[in-house]
Design an enzyme around this catalytic site. Structure first.
Site, PDB file in Angstrom:
ATOM      1  N   SER A 224     -22.338 -13.426 -19.799  1.00 52.30           N
ATOM      2  CA  SER A 224     -22.398 -14.071 -18.485  1.00 52.30           C
ATOM      3  C   SER A 224     -22.235 -13.025 -17.403  1.00 52.30           C
ATOM      4  CB  SER A 224     -21.290 -15.128 -18.354  1.00 52.30           C
ATOM      5  OG  SER A 224     -21.201 -15.609 -17.020  1.00 52.30           O
ATOM      6  N   TYR A 237     -11.999 -16.303 -19.003  1.00 52.04           N
ATOM      7  CA  TYR A 237     -13.422 -16.353 -19.342  1.00 52.04           C
ATOM      8  C   TYR A 237     -14.106 -15.039 -18.961  1.00 52.04           C
ATOM      9  CZ  TYR A 237     -18.196 -18.254 -19.540  1.00 52.04           C
ATOM     10  OH  TYR A 237     -19.515 -18.479 -19.823  1.00 52.04           O
TER      11      TYR A 237
END
Length: 369
Positions: A224, A237
């Site tokens: 990501s 995350y």
């Protein structure tokens, strides 16, 4: 009976303007297939010549120079890709055994169903049941990828039932969406185990099988852009995604030396339209549009089908996100405020609220392939 695409998840009500579908990605795509395409560029001087324009006329010279520049740019791009990624491997879907973690929903399920329909053998690993039940060519294995013992048992079962794995797609992920001060220790452990450590576990489990496969193999890592820029409410995350990006690049370097027949694909998307980030608002849809899973799936599937190494970034800014880190600190702060990246998680709901009011589509996503 053909498999159904993933369900349509309810999204928070929002007022879209008439130009909402317009984005910088769409503009670049149009220009890339028109003015910046060699075929179109050479059509212009040919049209001038068809009008009996002399070769030394200024419009003719400008159009030829432009066409030559575009052609050289495309050739340079092809040479760059060959130098960076090498030659592709031969891929025959009837021989491929594809393992997808987190494949019971979202992007993983979409890729699994497409490959199942096209004749590949697909194994889906997830802790939850598949959203669409059984799908043609797809075998579901309930497995917690953070549990090394479970992974070993499932890997042995896959090899016994389906054959030697040749493609591993590391797609499993969770989002807790809390500031660090609000995260509990068990939540931190669960987030880092799922988003980071599970990649080490699956690679250690399945990489030996890919290494001994006679047809080579492909490893896909879904990371990501948050791993590069970070974001408030996503400390765990972001740390995990930065870790798996570094893991992937280091592993790719190792495999180039020890197992050059194995291909590696790094996927770095922006905000995906999946339940994982349900509720997150994109502050600027023109510069940072929400990415549809079907578009990412197309790129991943094309890379696997072509047997090539690849780095996939979507939308456009994701392909240039590494330049953010070389900006002066002041400009980075301005960019963060303009993008609103640190405010996006204020409306986060997550997977738990993703299916409220949702209903199944019956025809769209799979047919897009």
């Amino acid at each position: 009976m053909p498999p159904s695409p993933p369900p349509q998840y309810a999204t928070p009500p929002q007022r879209d303007s008439w130009f909402a579908p317009l984005s910088i990605d769409l503009i670049v795509k149009v220009f890339k297939t028109t003015f910046f395409h060699p075929f179109i560029a050479w059509i212009v001087p040919l049209c001038f010549r068809a009008q009996n324009m002399f070769w030394d006329a200024p419009p003719m010279l400008v159009s030829i120079a432009w066409a030559a520049l575009i052609s050289l740019s495309w050739i340079a791009g092809a040479i760059n890709d060959r130098m960076a990624y090498g030659l592709p491997r031969e891929v025959d879907l009837s021989d491929e055994v594809i393992v997808i973690t987190g494949g019971a929903s979202g992007l993983g399920l979409l890729i699994a169903e497409v490959y199942g329909m096209r004749g590949a053998t697909v194994a889906v690993l997830d802790v939850v049941e598949m959203e669409n039940g059984e799908a043609r060519g797809v075998t579901y294995y309930k497995c917690d990828v953070t549990d090394k013992d479970q992974l070993a048992r499932v890997a042995a079962k896959i090899e016994r039932d389906l054959g030697t794995p040749t493609v591993l797609i590391n797609n499993a992920a969770i989002v807790i969406g809390k500031p660090l001060l609000d995260l509990t220790f068990p939540e931190i452990d669960r987030s880092l185990s799922t988003n980071l450590l599970s990649h080490f576990y699956t690679l250690k489990t399945f990489l030996p099988a890919l290494a001994r496969s006679e047809i080579g193999g492909t490893i896909v890592t879904v990371s990501s852009v948050i791993g590069t820029v970070g974001a408030a409410g996503l400390t765990d995350y972001a740390a995990a995604k930065a870790g798996i990006s570094a893991l992937h690049r280091s592993l790719a370097a190792e495999l180039r030396q020890s197992h050059p027949e194995i291909r590696t694909v790094l996927v770095t998307p922006g905000q995906l339209s999946t339940p994982l980030f349900y509720g997150v608002q994109t502050p600027n849809r023109f510069l940072a549009p929400i990415v549809e899973p079907v578009d990412v799936a197309k790129e991943v599937i094309a890379a696997i089908d072509n047997g090539r190494n690849a780095a996939i970034g979507m939308p456009l800014y994701a392909r240039w996100i590494n330049w953010y880190t070389v900006l002066p600190a002041g400009l980075q702060a301005v960019a963060r405020r303009v993008a609103g990246v640190d405010m996006a998680m204020k409306t986060f709901v997550g997977r738990a609220g993703a299916k409220k009011g949702g209903k199944e589509k019956q025809e769209l996503a799979i047919q897009a392939f």
